[in-house]
Design a protein around this motif. Structure first.
Motif, PDB file in Angstrom:
ATOM      1  N   PHE A  45      53.291  43.741  39.052  1.00  0.00           N
ATOM      2  CA  PHE A  45      52.477  43.982  40.234  1.00  0.00           C
ATOM      3  C   PHE A  45      52.345  42.676  40.996  1.00  0.00           C
ATOM      4  CE2 PHE A  45      49.375  42.778  37.075  1.00  0.00           C
ATOM      5  CZ  PHE A  45      48.309  42.182  37.737  1.00  0.00           C
ATOM      6  N   ALA A  46      52.320  42.782  42.309  1.00  0.00           N
ATOM      7  CA  ALA A  46      52.238  41.600  43.162  1.00  0.00           C
ATOM      8  C   ALA A  46      51.090  41.773  44.129  1.00  0.00           C
ATOM      9  CB  ALA A  46      53.554  41.397  43.904  1.00  0.00           C
ATOM     10  N   LEU A  47      50.576  40.642  44.564  1.00  0.00           N
ATOM     11  CA  LEU A  47      49.393  40.671  45.415  1.00  0.00           C
ATOM     12  C   LEU A  47      49.383  39.464  46.329  1.00  0.00           C
ATOM     13  CD1 LEU A  47      47.920  38.526  43.393  1.00  0.00           C
ATOM     14  CD2 LEU A  47      47.181  40.601  42.265  1.00  0.00           C
ATOM     15  N   PRO A  48      48.551  39.505  47.372  1.00  0.00           N
ATOM     16  CA  PRO A  48      48.563  38.439  48.374  1.00  0.00           C
ATOM     17  C   PRO A  48      48.136  37.057  47.875  1.00  0.00           C
ATOM     18  CG  PRO A  48      47.601  40.418  49.308  1.00  0.00           C
ATOM     19  CD  PRO A  48      47.756  40.658  47.832  1.00  0.00           C
ATOM     20  N   GLY A  49      47.181  36.967  46.951  1.00  0.00           N
ATOM     21  CA  GLY A  49      46.797  35.629  46.541  1.00  0.00           C
ATOM     22  C   GLY A  49      45.814  35.567  45.395  1.00  0.00           C
ATOM     23  N   ALA A  50      45.951  34.502  44.626  1.00  0.00           N
ATOM     24  CA  ALA A  50      45.026  34.234  43.527  1.00  0.00           C
ATOM     25  C   ALA A  50      43.625  34.003  44.063  1.00  0.00           C
ATOM     26  CB  ALA A  50      45.495  33.002  42.754  1.00  0.00           C
ATOM     27  N   PHE A  51      42.657  34.430  43.308  1.00  0.00           N
ATOM     28  CA  PHE A  51      41.239  34.226  43.603  1.00  0.00           C
ATOM     29  C   PHE A  51      40.770  34.937  44.876  1.00  0.00           C
ATOM     30  CE2 PHE A  51      42.314  30.514  40.944  1.00  0.00           C
ATOM     31  CZ  PHE A  51      41.359  30.641  39.957  1.00  0.00           C
ATOM     32  N   THR A  52      41.558  35.858  45.415  1.00  0.00           N
ATOM     33  CA  THR A  52      41.143  36.600  46.605  1.00  0.00           C
ATOM     34  C   THR A  52      40.343  37.827  46.161  1.00  0.00           C
ATOM     35  OG1 THR A  52      43.268  37.723  46.664  1.00  0.00           O
ATOM     36  CG2 THR A  52      43.037  35.754  48.046  1.00  0.00           C
ATOM     37  N   PRO A  53      39.492  38.383  47.035  1.00  0.00           N
ATOM     38  CA  PRO A  53      38.520  39.402  46.606  1.00  0.00           C
ATOM     39  C   PRO A  53      39.096  40.634  45.894  1.00  0.00           C
ATOM     40  CG  PRO A  53      37.938  38.577  48.769  1.00  0.00           C
ATOM     41  CD  PRO A  53      39.289  37.993  48.426  1.00  0.00           C
ATOM     42  N   THR A  54      39.943  41.411  46.524  1.00  0.00           N
ATOM     43  CA  THR A  54      40.454  42.634  45.882  1.00  0.00           C
ATOM     44  C   THR A  54      41.312  42.293  44.673  1.00  0.00           C
ATOM     45  OG1 THR A  54      40.376  43.825  47.976  1.00  0.00           O
ATOM     46  CG2 THR A  54      41.784  44.751  46.259  1.00  0.00           C
ATOM     47  N   CYS A  55      42.091  41.237  44.797  1.00  0.00           N
ATOM     48  CA  CYS A  55      42.977  40.830  43.707  1.00  0.00           C
ATOM     49  C   CYS A  55      42.180  40.465  42.449  1.00  0.00           C
ATOM     50  CB  CYS A  55      43.841  39.656  44.147  1.00  0.00           C
ATOM     51  SG  CYS A  55      44.802  39.969  45.639  1.00  0.00           S
ATOM     52  N   SER A  56      41.077  39.745  42.644  1.00  0.00           N
ATOM     53  CA  SER A  56      40.256  39.283  41.515  1.00  0.00           C
ATOM     54  C   SER A  56      39.290  40.340  41.000  1.00  0.00           C
ATOM     55  CB  SER A  56      39.448  38.047  41.921  1.00  0.00           C
ATOM     56  OG  SER A  56      40.298  36.946  42.114  1.00  0.00           O
ATOM     57  N   ALA A  57      38.801  41.182  41.882  1.00  0.00           N
ATOM     58  CA  ALA A  57      37.789  42.168  41.480  1.00  0.00           C
ATOM     59  C   ALA A  57      38.392  43.463  40.955  1.00  0.00           C
ATOM     60  CB  ALA A  57      36.870  42.487  42.659  1.00  0.00           C
ATOM     61  N   LYS A  58      39.609  43.811  41.410  1.00  0.00           N
ATOM     62  CA  LYS A  58      40.168  45.115  41.046  1.00  0.00           C
ATOM     63  C   LYS A  58      41.578  45.057  40.468  1.00  0.00           C
ATOM     64  CE  LYS A  58      37.538  47.482  44.637  1.00  0.00           C
ATOM     65  NZ  LYS A  58      37.614  48.252  45.883  1.00  0.00           N
ATOM     66  N   HIS A  59      42.497  44.369  41.167  1.00  0.00           N
ATOM     67  CA  HIS A  59      43.902  44.469  40.792  1.00  0.00           C
ATOM     68  C   HIS A  59      44.184  43.892  39.408  1.00  0.00           C
ATOM     69  CE1 HIS A  59      47.987  45.002  43.053  1.00  0.00           C
ATOM     70  NE2 HIS A  59      47.901  45.734  41.969  1.00  0.00           N
ATOM     71  N   VAL A  60      43.905  42.601  39.228  1.00  0.00           N
ATOM     72  CA  VAL A  60      44.171  41.966  37.926  1.00  0.00           C
ATOM     73  C   VAL A  60      43.310  42.582  36.822  1.00  0.00           C
ATOM     74  CG1 VAL A  60      44.110  39.811  36.607  1.00  0.00           C
ATOM     75  CG2 VAL A  60      45.052  39.834  38.921  1.00  0.00           C
ATOM     76  N   PRO A  61      42.003  42.765  37.029  1.00  0.00           N
ATOM     77  CA  PRO A  61      41.197  43.354  35.946  1.00  0.00           C
ATOM     78  C   PRO A  61      41.694  44.724  35.486  1.00  0.00           C
ATOM     79  CG  PRO A  61      39.753  42.383  37.585  1.00  0.00           C
ATOM     80  CD  PRO A  61      41.150  42.357  38.165  1.00  0.00           C
ATOM     81  N   GLY A  62      42.205  45.526  36.388  1.00  0.00           N
ATOM     82  CA  GLY A  62      42.723  46.837  36.005  1.00  0.00           C
ATOM     83  C   GLY A  62      43.883  46.723  35.030  1.00  0.00           C
ATOM     84  N   TYR A  63      44.787  45.788  35.291  1.00  0.00           N
ATOM     85  CA  TYR A  63      45.933  45.611  34.395  1.00  0.00           C
ATOM     86  C   TYR A  63      45.511  44.983  33.064  1.00  0.00           C
ATOM     87  CZ  TYR A  63      49.361  47.335  37.669  1.00  0.00           C
ATOM     88  OH  TYR A  63      50.100  48.164  38.482  1.00  0.00           O
ATOM     89  N   VAL A  64      44.525  44.092  33.078  1.00  0.00           N
ATOM     90  CA  VAL A  64      44.013  43.526  31.830  1.00  0.00           C
ATOM     91  C   VAL A  64      43.398  44.649  30.991  1.00  0.00           C
ATOM     92  CG1 VAL A  64      42.268  41.972  30.841  1.00  0.00           C
ATOM     93  CG2 VAL A  64      43.675  41.209  32.777  1.00  0.00           C
ATOM     94  N   GLU A  65      42.588  45.498  31.621  1.00  0.00           N
ATOM     95  CA  GLU A  65      41.938  46.603  30.907  1.00  0.00           C
ATOM     96  C   GLU A  65      42.943  47.627  30.376  1.00  0.00           C
ATOM     97  OE1 GLU A  65      39.185  48.187  33.771  1.00  0.00           O
ATOM     98  OE2 GLU A  65      38.034  46.322  33.818  1.00  0.00           O
ATOM     99  N   GLN A  66      44.021  47.851  31.097  1.00  0.00           N
ATOM    100  CA  GLN A  66      45.005  48.874  30.706  1.00  0.00           C
ATOM    101  C   GLN A  66      46.184  48.306  29.907  1.00  0.00           C
ATOM    102  OE1 GLN A  66      44.765  52.137  31.031  1.00  0.00           O
ATOM    103  NE2 GLN A  66      42.818  52.038  32.119  1.00  0.00           N
ATOM    104  N   ALA A  67      46.140  47.029  29.556  1.00  0.00           N
ATOM    105  CA  ALA A  67      47.273  46.386  28.881  1.00  0.00           C
ATOM    106  C   ALA A  67      47.699  47.132  27.615  1.00  0.00           C
ATOM    107  CB  ALA A  67      46.964  44.931  28.575  1.00  0.00           C
ATOM    108  N   ALA A  68      46.770  47.462  26.758  1.00  0.00           N
ATOM    109  CA  ALA A  68      47.115  48.146  25.501  1.00  0.00           C
ATOM    110  C   ALA A  68      47.708  49.519  25.775  1.00  0.00           C
ATOM    111  CB  ALA A  68      45.891  48.265  24.604  1.00  0.00           C
ATOM    112  N   ALA A  69      47.146  50.255  26.721  1.00  0.00           N
ATOM    113  CA  ALA A  69      47.667  51.588  27.055  1.00  0.00           C
ATOM    114  C   ALA A  69      49.068  51.487  27.663  1.00  0.00           C
ATOM    115  CB  ALA A  69      46.723  52.299  28.021  1.00  0.00           C
ATOM    116  N   LEU A  70      49.296  50.485  28.512  1.00  0.00           N
ATOM    117  CA  LEU A  70      50.628  50.297  29.094  1.00  0.00           C
ATOM    118  C   LEU A  70      51.643  49.954  28.009  1.00  0.00           C
ATOM    119  CD1 LEU A  70      49.539  48.460  32.323  1.00  0.00           C
ATOM    120  CD2 LEU A  70      50.995  50.498  32.277  1.00  0.00           C
ATOM    121  N   LYS A  71      51.258  49.111  27.082  1.00  0.00           N
ATOM    122  CA  LYS A  71      52.177  48.762  25.992  1.00  0.00           C
ATOM    123  C   LYS A  71      52.451  49.980  25.111  1.00  0.00           C
ATOM    124  CE  LYS A  71      51.570  43.922  26.475  1.00  0.00           C
ATOM    125  NZ  LYS A  71      51.409  42.616  25.967  1.00  0.00           N
TER     126      LYS A  71
END
Length: 170
Positions: A45-71
């Protein structure tokens, strides 16, 4: 623009390595995209920038939370790609607690992003050329699914969508 069925563009991405080992030195390490994806299923997944609002609040956390399920759905690695340097991506990864779950891959000069055709001009906001927000399921270097967001949206590149696609691809 890259599309389903295309190979990922050749080149390198960099990742800040926290602990020396496994052939990697401490600090930024370059990874050949073709070699790093060979024989693997990657949720990228790609996003506009590190530490930016949507990227930090939703995008990255979603993949961290779903990591085990994705694997569990057959994904070998999860990559977050952004047009930032490896030091910034490393710091952001520490802040987001991505260790062992999401690889924070730096596209510092935007070469990979330009090669995919998924650039986003944020010059008017003082951010220069960045990446559009998107996700893709990559199998052995070939794009199997591609989810590109409309400008300013976060609806199709999320971890839940990627999980459904990974499960369907099994």
């Amino acid at each position: 623009m890259i599309k389903v069925g295309d190979k990922l563009p050749a080149g390198t991405l960099k990742e800040f390595i926290e602990v020396e080992g496994d052939g990697c030195s401490l600090g930024p390490n370059a990874f050949d995209i073709e070699k790093a994806t060979a024989g693997k299923t990657i949720a990228l997944f790609a996003l506009p920038g590190a530490f930016t609002p949507t990227c930090s609040a939703k995008h990255v956390p979603g993949y961290v939370e779903q990591a085990a399920a994705l694997k569990a759905a057959g994904v070998d690695e999860i990559w977050c790609v952004s047009v930032n340097d490896a030091f910034v991506m490393g710091a952001w990864g520490r802040e987001q607690k991505t260790g062992g779950k999401v690889r924070m891959m730096a596209d510092g000069s935007g070469d990979f992003t330009r090669a995919t055709g998924l650039t986003l001009d944020l010059t008017a906001s003082g951010m220069g050329q960045r990446s559009q927000r998107y996700s893709m399921l990559v199998v052995d270097g070939v794009v199997k699914t591609l989810n590109v967001e409309a400008p300013g949206k976060f609806e199709v590149s999320d971890a839940a969508t990627m999980l459904r696609q990974a499960e369907a691809a099994r």
